[in-house]
Design a protein around this motif. Structure first.
Motif, PDB file in Angstrom:
ATOM      1  N   LEU A 114      29.681  71.384  33.913  1.00 11.52           N
ATOM      2  CA  LEU A 114      29.182  70.997  32.596  1.00 11.52           C
ATOM      3  C   LEU A 114      29.971  69.767  32.140  1.00 11.52           C
ATOM      4  CD1 LEU A 114      28.784  74.341  30.601  1.00 11.52           C
ATOM      5  CD2 LEU A 114      27.088  73.118  31.957  1.00 11.52           C
ATOM      6  N   SER A 115      29.356  68.959  31.287  1.00 12.45           N
ATOM      7  CA  SER A 115      30.049  67.762  30.821  1.00 12.45           C
ATOM      8  C   SER A 115      31.089  68.137  29.765  1.00 12.45           C
ATOM      9  CB  SER A 115      29.046  66.772  30.239  1.00 12.45           C
ATOM     10  OG  SER A 115      28.569  67.268  29.011  1.00 12.45           O
ATOM     11  N   VAL A 116      31.904  67.154  29.423  1.00 16.25           N
ATOM     12  CA  VAL A 116      32.951  67.353  28.419  1.00 16.25           C
ATOM     13  C   VAL A 116      32.346  67.895  27.123  1.00 16.25           C
ATOM     14  CG1 VAL A 116      34.564  66.097  26.950  1.00 16.25           C
ATOM     15  CG2 VAL A 116      34.461  65.606  29.397  1.00 16.25           C
ATOM     16  N   ALA A 117      31.302  67.225  26.660  1.00 20.47           N
ATOM     17  CA  ALA A 117      30.688  67.630  25.390  1.00 20.47           C
ATOM     18  C   ALA A 117      30.047  69.010  25.510  1.00 20.47           C
ATOM     19  CB  ALA A 117      29.651  66.599  24.969  1.00 20.47           C
ATOM     20  N   PHE A 174      29.793  74.572  24.042  1.00 21.17           N
ATOM     21  CA  PHE A 174      29.628  75.956  24.499  1.00 21.17           C
ATOM     22  C   PHE A 174      30.707  76.856  23.897  1.00 21.17           C
ATOM     23  CE2 PHE A 174      30.599  79.275  27.696  1.00 21.17           C
ATOM     24  CZ  PHE A 174      29.407  79.965  27.617  1.00 21.17           C
ATOM     25  N   PHE A 175      31.962  76.419  24.005  1.00 22.31           N
ATOM     26  CA  PHE A 175      33.029  77.285  23.503  1.00 22.31           C
ATOM     27  C   PHE A 175      33.001  77.378  21.976  1.00 22.31           C
ATOM     28  CE2 PHE A 175      34.517  76.796  27.824  1.00 22.31           C
ATOM     29  CZ  PHE A 175      34.857  78.107  28.105  1.00 22.31           C
ATOM     30  N   ALA A 176      32.612  76.286  21.323  1.00 19.42           N
ATOM     31  CA  ALA A 176      32.487  76.346  19.865  1.00 19.42           C
ATOM     32  C   ALA A 176      31.438  77.387  19.483  1.00 19.42           C
ATOM     33  CB  ALA A 176      32.115  74.974  19.317  1.00 19.42           C
ATOM     34  N   THR A 177      30.300  77.359  20.173  1.00 24.28           N
ATOM     35  CA  THR A 177      29.210  78.266  19.836  1.00 24.28           C
ATOM     36  C   THR A 177      29.591  79.720  20.081  1.00 24.28           C
ATOM     37  OG1 THR A 177      27.771  76.525  20.607  1.00 24.28           O
ATOM     38  CG2 THR A 177      26.740  78.640  20.121  1.00 24.28           C
ATOM     39  N   ILE A 178      30.281  79.944  21.186  1.00 21.47           N
ATOM     40  CA  ILE A 178      30.686  81.309  21.505  1.00 21.47           C
ATOM     41  C   ILE A 178      31.551  81.885  20.395  1.00 21.47           C
ATOM     42  CG2 ILE A 178      32.293  82.558  22.972  1.00 21.47           C
ATOM     43  CD1 ILE A 178      31.147  81.271  25.312  1.00 21.47           C
ATOM     44  N   GLU A 183      36.477  61.039  24.183  1.00 24.16           N
ATOM     45  CA  GLU A 183      35.150  60.615  23.771  1.00 24.16           C
ATOM     46  C   GLU A 183      34.452  59.653  24.757  1.00 24.16           C
ATOM     47  OE1 GLU A 183      35.015  60.830  19.625  1.00 24.16           O
ATOM     48  OE2 GLU A 183      33.207  61.925  20.171  1.00 24.16           O
ATOM     49  N   PRO A 184      35.194  58.653  25.291  1.00 22.94           N
ATOM     50  CA  PRO A 184      34.511  57.748  26.227  1.00 22.94           C
ATOM     51  C   PRO A 184      33.930  58.468  27.445  1.00 22.94           C
ATOM     52  CG  PRO A 184      36.697  56.910  25.653  1.00 22.94           C
ATOM     53  CD  PRO A 184      36.581  58.262  25.053  1.00 22.94           C
ATOM     54  N   PHE A 185      34.459  59.644  27.746  1.00 20.64           N
ATOM     55  CA  PHE A 185      34.005  60.361  28.952  1.00 20.64           C
ATOM     56  C   PHE A 185      33.157  61.567  28.593  1.00 20.64           C
ATOM     57  CE2 PHE A 185      38.400  58.886  29.472  1.00 20.64           C
ATOM     58  CZ  PHE A 185      38.180  57.863  30.383  1.00 20.64           C
ATOM     59  N   LYS A 186      32.618  61.605  27.386  1.00 22.88           N
ATOM     60  CA  LYS A 186      32.059  62.881  26.940  1.00 22.88           C
ATOM     61  C   LYS A 186      30.848  63.337  27.746  1.00 22.88           C
ATOM     62  CE  LYS A 186      28.997  61.865  23.127  1.00 22.88           C
ATOM     63  NZ  LYS A 186      28.874  61.680  21.690  1.00 22.88           N
ATOM     64  N   ASN A 187      30.204  62.412  28.447  1.00 21.42           N
ATOM     65  CA  ASN A 187      29.074  62.841  29.285  1.00 21.42           C
ATOM     66  C   ASN A 187      29.454  63.038  30.745  1.00 21.42           C
ATOM     67  OD1 ASN A 187      27.167  62.976  27.226  1.00 21.42           O
ATOM     68  ND2 ASN A 187      26.983  60.740  27.253  1.00 21.42           N
ATOM     69  N   ARG A 188      30.744  62.910  31.015  1.00 16.45           N
ATOM     70  CA  ARG A 188      31.186  63.117  32.391  1.00 16.45           C
ATOM     71  C   ARG A 188      31.385  64.604  32.647  1.00 16.45           C
ATOM     72  NH1 ARG A 188      36.088  59.651  34.887  1.00 16.45           N
ATOM     73  NH2 ARG A 188      34.740  57.960  34.204  1.00 16.45           N
ATOM     74  N   ARG A 189      31.091  65.026  33.879  1.00 13.55           N
ATOM     75  CA  ARG A 189      31.330  66.431  34.232  1.00 13.55           C
ATOM     76  C   ARG A 189      32.823  66.715  34.181  1.00 13.55           C
ATOM     77  NH1 ARG A 189      26.744  67.107  37.899  1.00 13.55           N
ATOM     78  NH2 ARG A 189      25.132  66.217  36.593  1.00 13.55           N
ATOM     79  N   ALA A 190      33.154  67.902  33.701  1.00 13.66           N
ATOM     80  CA  ALA A 190      34.569  68.266  33.566  1.00 13.66           C
ATOM     81  C   ALA A 190      35.282  68.215  34.914  1.00 13.66           C
ATOM     82  CB  ALA A 190      34.689  69.651  32.953  1.00 13.66           C
ATOM     83  N   GLY A 191      34.567  68.565  35.975  1.00 13.53           N
ATOM     84  CA  GLY A 191      35.171  68.571  37.294  1.00 13.53           C
ATOM     85  C   GLY A 191      35.573  67.189  37.775  1.00 13.53           C
ATOM     86  N   LYS A 192      35.007  66.151  37.168  1.00 14.00           N
ATOM     87  CA  LYS A 192      35.280  64.790  37.622  1.00 14.00           C
ATOM     88  C   LYS A 192      36.359  64.105  36.783  1.00 14.00           C
ATOM     89  CE  LYS A 192      31.293  63.868  40.291  1.00 14.00           C
ATOM     90  NZ  LYS A 192      31.478  65.129  41.041  1.00 14.00           N
ATOM     91  N   ILE A 204      21.442  74.840  32.430  1.00 14.05           N
ATOM     92  CA  ILE A 204      22.022  73.526  32.773  1.00 14.05           C
ATOM     93  C   ILE A 204      22.712  73.625  34.126  1.00 14.05           C
ATOM     94  CG2 ILE A 204      23.757  71.820  32.143  1.00 14.05           C
ATOM     95  CD1 ILE A 204      23.277  72.488  29.233  1.00 14.05           C
ATOM     96  N   GLN A 205      23.489  74.703  34.303  1.00  8.49           N
ATOM     97  CA  GLN A 205      24.232  74.847  35.556  1.00  8.49           C
ATOM     98  C   GLN A 205      23.311  75.030  36.748  1.00  8.49           C
ATOM     99  OE1 GLN A 205      27.080  78.008  34.337  1.00  8.49           O
ATOM    100  NE2 GLN A 205      28.579  76.536  35.059  1.00  8.49           N
ATOM    101  N   ILE A 206      22.260  75.818  36.553  1.00  3.48           N
ATOM    102  CA  ILE A 206      21.337  76.076  37.658  1.00  3.48           C
ATOM    103  C   ILE A 206      20.685  74.784  38.112  1.00  3.48           C
ATOM    104  CG2 ILE A 206      19.133  77.140  38.263  1.00  3.48           C
ATOM    105  CD1 ILE A 206      20.007  79.492  36.416  1.00  3.48           C
ATOM    106  N   PHE A 207      20.257  73.989  37.147  1.00  3.66           N
ATOM    107  CA  PHE A 207      19.529  72.790  37.555  1.00  3.66           C
ATOM    108  C   PHE A 207      20.454  71.659  37.964  1.00  3.66           C
ATOM    109  CE2 PHE A 207      16.205  75.076  35.245  1.00  3.66           C
ATOM    110  CZ  PHE A 207      15.323  75.181  36.294  1.00  3.66           C
ATOM    111  N   ARG A 208      21.770  71.831  37.721  1.00 10.60           N
ATOM    112  CA  ARG A 208      22.716  70.833  38.239  1.00 10.60           C
ATOM    113  C   ARG A 208      23.100  71.152  39.668  1.00 10.60           C
ATOM    114  NH1 ARG A 208      26.128  69.349  33.167  1.00 10.60           N
ATOM    115  NH2 ARG A 208      24.451  68.212  32.169  1.00 10.60           N
ATOM    116  N   ASN A 209      22.884  72.393  40.055  1.00 17.44           N
ATOM    117  CA  ASN A 209      23.250  72.786  41.410  1.00 17.44           C
ATOM    118  C   ASN A 209      22.192  72.251  42.371  1.00 17.44           C
ATOM    119  OD1 ASN A 209      23.721  74.138  43.803  1.00 17.44           O
ATOM    120  ND2 ASN A 209      24.505  75.935  42.737  1.00 17.44           N
TER     121      ASN A 209
END
Lengths: 303, 374
Positions: free
Chosen positions: A92-95, A100-104, A124-133, B13-18
């Motif tokens: 999942l991306s940074v944002a 997700f955690f905010a909503t939970i 913020e500059p990386f907010k659409n980057r995947r967390a894994g990257k 989201i995760q399913i379709f990213r896989n």
């Protein structure tokens, strides 16, 4: 006033392996408390007990007056936990992670943006980057954001700076200081002794037992043995030569110097003479100020 | 509710990213449907038949030409020696030997009866017995024919007595089209397996990656977490069924005599059961590898005992009992009944009930086995 975290005689075993034994601690509200100890000392186990993920075999613990076993549901609402291993969704991306955690936790990023603003601005500059990257430092910042987004009263950070570069580590500690000013109790563990001095109080932990609890300066001041910093042209031979002597109680590498603890106070010239007799050159010798590491090694040796 | 929706959204989201999942749920089912429907053909063709004609009469030649006319047999040349034909059987080149003894025609005309020998290789049971069955049918009609043909020549006029003549009519699948028979079953099987595998890998992946640790310290409730995982796969399962039915209609023109709503309704119940089982396996496993092997164990048993390839009715009694808690067996039955027979809800209500109970049991186990505290 009641302490923010209270730990009474906590013990935990995994089968035959003793992970924690008779741990007693109190952490005040708004304190930045450090758990200092090597890998396998039991730091993570203690965190998992305090965050209600693990039940202790003995003793009890309270976080903000809530029992870690009986009130586990309530505890989970008021704590933020950052596990030692990066535990956010890498795909999942940074944002997306943050949302997700905010909503939970039944909140939104907007609502608590003031808490994470400083940290999140860097992300913020990386907010659409995947967390894994993300880089290691960025990952830690994101994890901290996710642990903070629900405005926790107590923050548990398990080795947040392990595997992070020196600059990011320093930044990270700056952030913790600012969080503390907001009145959040922070318990942080680290295997790096140099980070201990950044905490208000620390507990030295080793082999599932607490060796000492106090403010970092008080702990270093408690070291009464004569301590010298030594350096010569041949570092490795110096280490071996000193370890062979009768007067040295402990010789430990410390940066470009060796920290030499002698059994009894002795004139510096006497040590220099000994080193000259062994053919060392460029000898530099001075009394040293004890560090947490010295205390730790000393405590480990005596227990 | 908002929390649940978010978990569902996150899963999607995760399913379709896989990268592996998308082809897995679109291309793979279609390919399997095509390959399996063509390959899992129970129709026996290409029976290797050696005819040893030691008579060389008009009758024997008539019989051989009748056999030749059928496209089920491949004639293997064995000359006029039974020994050589038997040797061929030893080598696996011959499934059935038909031996026409010398004097066959003469005996028939003289004694009103002739003897023909059929030797069947029972190693490849289905090929041989079904082949032999076809062959006896041909011989039957041949014997009818020569009897009528020879009647004037026979010494005693045979009086026309009452005779029972058997005629087969294949209901619900008049042309005995095996693709029509197999495709609906395979669709049911595919949906079940894919969904089960995907779910079994899911929670355990969170455990392996470590994200479960972070999730566990949040106020997420067990049921929210599990339901949040189930809903996306439920939707994917229904999507799979739709893809399968469309492909079946376009590729094989599978009849759809019953109400498709019954099929989808059953699919929903079935998925609920399978998802529960998948999540249960996932909860008990520490690694994706463990989950995979456990799922594999169930899948193999489920498929082989589903009645998809071998009829449940011909299994021993204990094995028949074992098919009761097998979701694939029920799915296969519902698919075939509704699509081919046009069964209504009440006809397959047994399957609905049993699967519904399975769903409750499996999901109860799944929720119970998911521990937020270690």
């Amino acid at each position: 006033m009641k302490p923010s975290i209270q730990i009474n005689q906590i013990g935990k075993t995994y089968g035959d392996v003793m992970a924690l034994s008779d741990i007693n601690l109190e952490v005040e509200t708004g304190e930045l408390f450090g758990l200092i100890g090597p890998d396998g000392a039991g730091k993570t186990t203690l965190f998992r007990i305090l965050t209600s993920l693990l039940k202790p075999n003995a003793g009890e613990a309270w976080v903000e007056g809530l029992h870690t076993v009986k009130d586990y549901k309530k505890i989970r609402r008021i704590i933020g936990y950052m596990p030692g291993k990066f535990s956010l969704y890498q795909d999942l991306s940074v944002a997306e992670n943050l949302t997700f955690f905010a909503t939970i936790f039944g909140t939104t990023i907007q609502e608590n943006y003031h808490l994470i603003k400083e940290i999140y601005q860097q992300l913020e500059p990386f907010k659409n980057r995947r967390a894994g990257k993300l880089s290691g430092g960025m990952k830690q910042k994101l994890a901290l954001c996710c642990a903070l987004i629900h405005e926790p009263k107590v923050l548990f950070l398990d080795e947040p700076t392990t595997g992070v570069d020196a600059v990011s580590r320093a930044e990270f500690w700056q952030m913790l200081k600012r969080l503390r000013e907001r009145g959040i109790t922070i318990m942080v563990s680290t295997p790096y002794m140099d980070e201990a001095s950044l905490c208000e109080r620390i507990a030295l932990i080793q082999g599932g037992k607490i060796l000492s609890v106090d403010a970092p300066e008080a702990i270093t001041n408690s070291y009464q043995k004569p301590l010298y910093a030594v350096r010569t042209a041949d570092y490795y031979r110096l280490l071996n030569d000193l370890r062979d002597t009768d007067f040295a109680e402990r010789v430990a590498p410390f940066g470009e110097f060796l920290h030499l603890t002698t059994r009894e106070k002795m004139p510096e010239q006497e040590i220099k003479d000994f080193l000259l007799s062994r053919g060392h050159s460029d000898i530099r010798l001075q009394p040293a100020k004890p560090t947490i590491e010295d205390v730790f090694l000393d405590l480990m040796q005596t227990t | 509710m908002r929390r649940l929706l978010f978990i569902v959204r996150k899963e999607f989201i995760q399913i379709f990213r896989n990268k592996a999942i998308l082809p897995l749920i679109t291309l793979v089912p279609i390919i399997q449907l095509i390959v399996l429907s063509y390959a899992a053909d129970n129709e026996v063709r290409n029976v290797q038949l050696a005819i040893v004609d030691q008579d060389h009469s008009a009758y024997s030649r008539l019989l051989i030409s009748k056999i030749r006319a059928s496209d089920r047999f491949i004639l293997v040349d064995a000359g006029a020696s039974v020994a050589r034909a038997k040797e061929g059987m030893q080598l696996g080149e011959v499934d059935v030997v038909l031996s026409i003894p010398p004097q066959f025609e003469k005996d028939f005309l003289r004694y009103k009866s002739g003897e023909i020998q059929l030797l069947v290789d029972a190693i490849n049971g289905q090929q041989a017995t079904v082949g032999a069955g076809y062959l006896s049918a041909i011989i039957q009609s041949f014997s009818q024919e020569i009897r009528e043909d020879a009647a004037p020549m026979l010494a005693v006029q045979k009086r026309a007595g009452p005779q029972i003549k058997l005629e087969h009519a294949y209901w619900f699948n008049e042309e005995l089209n095996y693709k029509h028979f197999m495709a609906p079953g395979i669709m049911g099987e595919l949906v079940t397996i894919l969904v089960m595998l995907l779910t079994a890998m899911n929670i355990v992946r969170e455990r392996e990656v470590g994200t479960i640790e972070q999730i566990n310290v949040t106020p997420i409730r067990k049921w929210q977490f599990i339901l949040g995982k189930m809903i996306p796969f439920l939707i994917i399962g229904l999507l799979l069924l739709t893809i399968g039915l469309t492909a079946g209609k376009l590729l094989f023109d599978v009849p759809m005599r019953g109400n498709l709503i019954v099929v989808f309704a059953y699919c929903l119940v079935n998925l609920a059961a399978v998802l529960g089982l998948g999540l249960f396996i996932s909860n008990l496993s520490d690694t994706q590898q463990q989950a995979m092997f456990t799922t594999f164990f169930f899948v193999i048993i489920f498929i082989l005992m589903s009645g998809l390839f071998t009829p449940i009715e011909s299994m021993p009694q204990w094995a028949q009992w074992l098919t009761v808690p097998n979701p694939i067996a029920h799915f296969v039955n519902v698919m075939r009944s509704v699509l081919l027979k046009g069964s209504s809800f009440s006809d397959v209500s047994y399957n609905f009930w049993v699967t519904g109970i399975l769903a409750v049991v499996f999901n109860f186990a799944a929720v119970k086995s998911y521990r937020k505290v270690v």
